[in-house]
Design a protein around this motif. Structure first.
Motif, PDB file in Angstrom:
ATOM      1  N   ARG A   1       0.830  -1.209   0.000  1.00  0.00           N
ATOM      2  CA  ARG A   1       0.000   0.000   0.000  1.00  0.00           C
ATOM      3  C   ARG A   1       0.860   1.252   0.000  1.00  0.00           C
ATOM      4  N   TYR A   2       2.015   1.147   0.615  1.00  0.00           N
ATOM      5  CA  TYR A   2       2.942   2.280   0.615  1.00  0.00           C
ATOM      6  C   TYR A   2       3.409   2.596  -0.806  1.00  0.00           C
ATOM      7  N   ILE A   3       3.754   1.574  -1.555  1.00  0.00           N
ATOM      8  CA  ILE A   3       4.176   1.768  -2.947  1.00  0.00           C
ATOM      9  C   ILE A   3       3.023   2.302  -3.788  1.00  0.00           C
ATOM     10  N   GLU A   4       1.817   1.772  -3.543  1.00  0.00           N
ATOM     11  CA  GLU A   4       0.634   2.266  -4.254  1.00  0.00           C
ATOM     12  C   GLU A   4       0.444   3.764  -4.011  1.00  0.00           C
ATOM     13  N   ALA A   5       0.615   4.162  -2.748  1.00  0.00           N
ATOM     14  CA  ALA A   5       0.437   5.574  -2.399  1.00  0.00           C
ATOM     15  C   ALA A   5       1.479   6.444  -3.083  1.00  0.00           C
ATOM     16  N   ILE A   6       2.717   5.998  -3.098  1.00  0.00           N
ATOM     17  CA  ILE A   6       3.773   6.760  -3.747  1.00  0.00           C
ATOM     18  C   ILE A   6       3.508   6.881  -5.250  1.00  0.00           C
TER      19      ILE A   6
END
Length: 320
Positions: A254-259
């Motif tokens: 989810r962190y990568i998705e947000a970035i």
């Protein structure tokens, strides 16, 4: 103005959204009999197309003509705000519905009867009329000018783009009334009226222009806003999804998705996109704002930055 006052309009429609809002108001006003529209200042052909498009969508019969492209006085580069984006390819192939010699047409109309003229643009058309058709100019019943800023000496937009024309008109014998820009600044279109505008075909066209204009203005403001001395665009580009502990809280996926989503939004805040597709442009901004406010994808100063962005948008909208 008296009931059904016969009006000729001189406008640089397209340079700012206010002229389009003025024209749609005139089209629908029960006391105004709008007979002709004359464009002026810069790309008069695209400006004429915008006016003609509005007239056609409103199913009205109003003459549209190209007026003066260049000022009488020293050349000042015309202010432009995406006029060409509103011109259909079909119009470029056939613009026969637009009269080319606007000042000459205006003079001819004034030989037949008296008219009120509303000028919401540089005064080049009116000055040319005075110079070349002085007898016709005598049939101007009254001239209403949007321009000036009293009591300051600062040149307002409509005077600055042709100072010689302004001097000649103000020194003429034409009965005139000036509505200064600092008075106009005090008034805003009610939000309810702006929302209702989208219900008609002509109103929807103007609303698209409005969304594009505000989007382009937002782009400029966005790239000229600092937060604690750091450019806002750099903060969003480099440090957006970096609140302490966010990776551990939401997980790597989810962190990568947000970035990735943040980067996609930031990379699409582009001046031309505001005109090419204003719906997508604003969907992109709203997605960015939702991401910044979300507890699922914590930003460093997310809500604070969202407030700054929303404040920028609100300050640009001409609504009360």
């Amino acid at each position: 103005m008296n009931a059904k006052t016969k009006v000729l309009l001189s406008t640089d429609i397209g340079s700012d959204i206010d002229d389009a809002l003025c024209l749609i108001t005139m089209i629908n006003h029960p006391d105004i009999d709008l007979r002709a529209i004359y464009t002026v200042n810069g790309d008069v052909i695209s400006r004429a197309y915008i006016a003609k498009k509005m007239i056609n969508l409103a199913q009205k019969e109003v003459v549209v003509a190209c007026g003066e492209e260049r000022p009488i006085g020293p050349f000042v580069k015309p202010y432009s705000s995406g006029e060409s984006y509103y011109v259909d390819n079909d119009f470029l192939k056939d613009d026969s519905t637009i009269i080319k010699n606007g000042v000459e047409h205006m003079a001819h109309e004034l030989t037949k009867e008296k008219y009120v003229i509303l000028s919401i643009a540089p005064l080049t058309n009116i000055a040319r009329l005075l110079r070349e058709f002085p007898d016709s100019a005598k049939n101007i019943e009254h001239l209403y000018i949007m321009g000036c800023r009293f009591p300051t000496n600062r040149l307002e937009h409509n005077l600055r783009f042709d100072t010689i024309a302004a001097q000649e008109v103000f020194n003429s014998n034409i009965p005139l009334t000036v509505v200064p820009g600092n008075i106009c600044d005090k008034y805003r279109m009610p939000t309810k009226l702006a929302d209702q505008m989208r219900d008609s075909t002509v109103g929807n066209y103007v609303s698209r222009m409005l969304d594009s204009f505000i989007g382009a203005a937002f782009f400029i403001k966005y790239y000229n806003t600092d937060v604690d001395g750091i450019p806002l665009n750099k903060i969003l580009d480099d440090d957006a999804v970096s609140a302490p502990g966010v990776l551990q809280k939401i997980g790597e996926k989810r962190y990568i998705e947000a970035i990735d989503l943040n980067r996609a939004c930031v990379n699409n805040i582009i001046y031309t996109k505001a005109y090419e597709d204003p719906v997508m442009f604003w969907d992109n901004i709203n997605t960015l704002l939702s991401l910044m406010k979300s507890d699922s994808y914590p930003y460093l100063q997310g809500k604070r930055l969202a407030d700054i962005l929303e404040g920028s948008v609100a300050s640009l909208r001409p609504f009360s």
